[in-house]
Enzyme design. Structure first.
Site, mmCIF file in Angstrom:
data_model
loop_
_atom_site.group_PDB
_atom_site.id
_atom_site.type_symbol
_atom_site.label_atom_id
_atom_site.label_comp_id
_atom_site.label_asym_id
_atom_site.label_seq_id
_atom_site.Cartn_x
_atom_site.Cartn_y
_atom_site.Cartn_z
ATOM 1 N N HIS A 1 26.896 14.884 -31.606
ATOM 2 C CA HIS A 1 27.398 15.604 -32.766
ATOM 3 C C HIS A 1 26.425 16.683 -33.221
ATOM 4 O O HIS A 1 26.659 17.350 -34.223
ATOM 5 C CB HIS A 1 27.685 14.635 -33.907
ATOM 6 C CG HIS A 1 28.744 13.632 -33.571
ATOM 7 N ND1 HIS A 1 28.445 12.394 -33.049
ATOM 8 C CD2 HIS A 1 30.094 13.688 -33.634
ATOM 9 C CE1 HIS A 1 29.571 11.735 -32.829
ATOM 10 N NE2 HIS A 1 30.581 12.494 -33.168
ATOM 11 N N GLY B 1 33.274 9.725 -21.539
ATOM 12 C CA GLY B 1 34.612 10.062 -21.062
ATOM 13 C C GLY B 1 34.905 11.535 -20.961
ATOM 14 O O GLY B 1 35.242 12.047 -19.906
ATOM 15 N N ARG C 1 34.779 19.506 -37.389
ATOM 16 C CA ARG C 1 35.607 18.714 -36.490
ATOM 17 C C ARG C 1 36.887 18.291 -37.216
ATOM 18 O O ARG C 1 36.841 17.547 -38.204
ATOM 19 C CB ARG C 1 34.833 17.485 -36.011
ATOM 20 C CG ARG C 1 35.648 16.461 -35.256
ATOM 21 C CD ARG C 1 36.127 16.952 -33.918
ATOM 22 N NE ARG C 1 36.700 15.871 -33.151
ATOM 23 C CZ ARG C 1 37.681 16.015 -32.270
ATOM 24 N NH1 ARG C 1 38.183 17.205 -32.030
ATOM 25 N NH2 ARG C 1 38.138 14.979 -31.602
#
Length: 758
Positions: free
Chosen positions: A698, A436, A519
């Site tokens: 990641h 996405g 994050r």
């Protein structure tokens, strides 16, 4: 006199200072000594904030993850980093994210697997076990932080993860029994406790949250063995449990030879009276009376009503704390100058929660009259929230009450839908797509910030975002991806973006919490009944589709994930709130379909995250969670293809429920586990299409074409090739374009190689 303490404090800093220092170090822009100085400054500030407490935690600070810290403390480091050049911190980051500062592509290593910490949105690095593992104590990190705290006159309580939970959290890489390692592990824990005692430590908090899960007889025996082995240590052990009920582990826990236990009185209120009665008279009982996972004010008077008799009975044996580490909440509500003032009065962040704890302790120790002003202000805030007309919407409640089973049913079963979708989209074997988002560049973030601050008008803002969308589409076309996305340049966060457009939400400015490493996320605050005033994504998706002849996915976040990644209201069942969200997102799905969007992805990254820790409670959760997804997704025609995406999920035990979601395509994260997560499909014939992630987003490492082919070949051993998609593990917003383009190029090339043998 009740004693106050804390299980852990947020480590990122009120302004995310740790995040920016970490990322500067990784980029080679910040020397290690400056990273260490930032960490030391944060620790000092956090201990100062906890000064009113009788005991403050030491060792709860981490550069990435407390489980990874434990691995290094125990000398339990994967061999793939042991011979690499650099400092211990370099190897630490290599396990965390695949590389440290200055590492070239040839120096990068396979990052450790990452998964969710119990049922939270925090991720930890999974310990890797094999039968021949050894353990060696390395206490330097903990001792250094202890010395810092002592220099600041902190009454320090070191915090460590217990041996059984450490083994429980890990994975065996050779199918050996993790519990067989306990015999090797316990001497290192004994040595650590002896070392801490030698430093004059009185109390050690030893966390065993595995005790709130289903433990079979072998694991229960391991708990008993571990603490009977450690009882000779010359320190007092406070065994901490949190996130749920002890249930069938309650008697075992009460009888362990430790000086005290901590239980989560928010998650397990019914067990408080039992433990008060059962706990031997020489042991301390710590009660977690402030919710460490949500941001609503504690009803202090109500809490005191049930605490006062316990305090009278236990006297000095009563300790008070938040329910769990405050890692899961933002740092300071006082920093919020733009937050809706009415809702702000209902909230408490980490510092405010510690203030609540002090008020409760003062009321118990000195009488309620000594904090009457504070208790009265709290009572007014609690009443104002309960009576607010903004919380309840009769139209929303009427619509939710009218939900029928038919809302969750597709017109035809998957096999019939698949034929129609194949005819419509004409995709090749092993179709390629992404999840996405594309890189959130500095320019994108600056554009959103300028627009939000009124420095950029709507026309100029839209023009800039359209330019970013066009860039994403053109890059995908150049890469020859099969199903495109618009890149989500307009979205700050996959939950916050939707919450900002839904009634029933408010938003903080600095309400950051750590998800993993650097994050951080800023969960929106869901305070009232939910509705969707207008379309949220249609215009951007239509614009992106107008730029290409290839199919392009509409991108939505599903109701369960919006629920689980929000600070959600606590005055009604979560299932009821989720149904309200499902109806709101259903409206968006149907608007996208009517606008001509043929593929719609509804991310349920957090579906498994909300799974209760006790299997006896799973079915109830899964029934309403899957129902809510189906309500959202299934009001479309057969020709419309519904995708969903899930993050770091162990699928084996809920695979039937995932199949019952009936998404046409599911994409999942599997690369860090080397496709181990697909073991679920060995014994279950999953009926629909699946895209196992082949690119670990990641990590900055770029997967090779050969590696992707190997991973997909493993997937093909479990799932027919005609039902396999090729995609990254997750969205690409945290990566850089110079990483993303070559990685996706390798991914597309791998798919083309796979097609030749299909």
């Amino acid at each position: 006199m009740a004693t106050t303490h804390n299980l852990g404090f947020p480590r990122i800093g009120a302004k995310r200072e740790l995040k920016f220092a970490q990322e500067g170090f990784w980029k080679g822009q910040l020397p290690e000594r400056e990273l260490q100085q930032t960490a030391q400054t944060l620790r000092a500030r956090h201990w100062q904030a906890q000064e009113p407490l009788d005991w403050a935690p030491v060792g709860d600070f981490s550069f990435y993850d407390q489980v990874l810290d434990t691995s290094f403390t125990l000398g339990h480091i994967p061999s793939r980093v042991s011979n690499l050049a650099g400092t211990e911190l370099d190897n630490y980051f290599r396990i965390a994210r695949g590389r440290s500062k200055g590492d070239s592509d040839c120096q990068c290593v396979h990052a450790g697997e990452m998964t969710k910490w119990f049922d939270t949105n925090y991720h930890y690095i999974v310990p890797e076990f094999s039968a021949d593992d050894t353990f060696t104590l390395n206490p330097d990190r903990l001792l250094a932080q202890l010395a810092e705290a002592r220099a600041q006159n902190v009454n320090a309580k070191p915090v460590i993860i217990g041996p059984v939970t450490y083994l429980w959290l890990g994975k065996s890489k050779d199918d050996s029994d993790r519990l067989a390692l306990l015999e090797k592990l316990l001497p290192v824990y004994s040595e650590l406790l002896q070392t801490l005692a030698g430093e004059g430590v009185e109390w050690v908090q030893i966390d065993e949250p595995a005790l709130v899960t289903d433990l079979d007889a072998n694991w229960q025996h391991a708990v008993n063995l571990a603490y009977h082995t450690l009882k000779s240590a010359p320190v007092k052990l406070l065994l901490a449990t949190y996130f749920g009920e002890l249930a069938d582990n309650l008697k075992l826990t009460c009888e362990l030879p430790v000086a005290g236990i901590h239980i989560d009185a928010i998650s397990a209120p019914a067990e408080v009276s039992k433990i008060v009665d059962w706990l031997p008279s020489h042991k301390v009982l710590s009660l977690g009376v402030i919710n460490g996972r949500n941001i609503w004010k504690t009803d202090l008077n109500r809490t005191l009503d049930w605490l006062e008799p316990i305090a009278a009975k236990l006297g000095d044996r009563l300790w008070l704390a938040p329910s769990c580490s405050l890692l899961h909440v933002p740092v300071d509500l006082a920093a919020e100058q733009s937050l809706d003032p009415e809702v702000k009065n209902w909230l408490a962040f980490a510092l405010q929660k510690l203030g609540e704890l002090s008020i409760i302790a003062t009321a118990l120790n000195e009488g309620r009259e000594t904090v009457a002003v504070e208790l009265d202000a709290n009572a007014q805030a609690i009443a104002a929230r309960q009576q607010s007309e903004r919380v309840h919407n009769s139209e929303v409640r009427a619509r939710t009450a009218s939900i029928t089973q038919a809302l969750g049913e597709r017109v035809s079963p998957y096999a019939a839908r698949a034929k129609k979708q194949t005819a419509r989209f004409q995709l090749p074997a092993y179709p390629t797509t992404t999840i996405g988002s594309f890189p959130q560049t500095l320019d994108i973030r600056q554009t959103r910030r300028q627009f939000k601050n009124g420095e950029l008008n709507t026309e100029d803002y839209q023009a800039r975002i359209k330019a970013e969308i066009e860039r994403s589409v053109r890059e995908q076309e150049a890469l020859d991806l099969d199903v495109l996305v618009h890149g989500e340049a307009e979205r700050n966060d996959m939950v916050e973006y939707f919450g900002e457009q839904l009634e029933g939400y408010v938003f903080s400015q600095y309400g950051w919490v750590q998800s993993y490493g650097s994050r951080c996320v800023k969960p929106p605050i869901l305070f009232g009944d939910i509705s969707r005033p207008t379309a949220m994504t249609v215009a951007w998706t239509q614009y992106a589709q107008s730029l290409t002849a290839k199919p392009l996915k509409g991108m939505l976040t599903g109701p369960v994930t919006i629920l689980n990644w929000s600070f959600v209201r606590d005055d009604q069942p979560r299932s009821e709130t989720c149904k309200q969200l499902a109806l709101a997102i259903r409206d968006e799905v149907q608007d996208l379909e009517q606008a001509g969007v043929g593929i719609i992805q509804i991310d349920e990254a957090a579906l498994r995250e909300g799974l209760p820790l006790r299997k006896s409670q799973w079915q109830q959760y899964l029934e309403w969670a899957v129902e809510c997804f189906r309500i959202t997704a299934n009001g479309v025609a057969d020709e419309t293809q519904i995708h969903t995406h899930m993050c770091y999920s162990e699928f084996n035990d809920i695979i039937e429920s995932i199949a019952h979601m009936d998404a046409d395509v599911i994409t999942i994260e599997t690369s860090r586990s080397d496709m181990e997560l697909l073991d679920a499909f060995d014994d279950f014939n999953y009926p629909n299409d699946i895209g196992p992630g082949v690119y670990d987003i990641h990590s900055p490492n770029i997967p090779s074409q050969e590696h992707i082919v190997t991973l997909m070949s493993k997937a093909g051993e479990r799932i027919p090739a005609e039902r396999l998609w090729v995609n990254p593990d997750c969205g690409l917003k945290t990566r850089q374009w110079d990483e993303v383009v070559p990685a996706l190029k390798n991914m597309v090339s791998a798919a083309k190689i796979l097609r030749q043998s299909a």
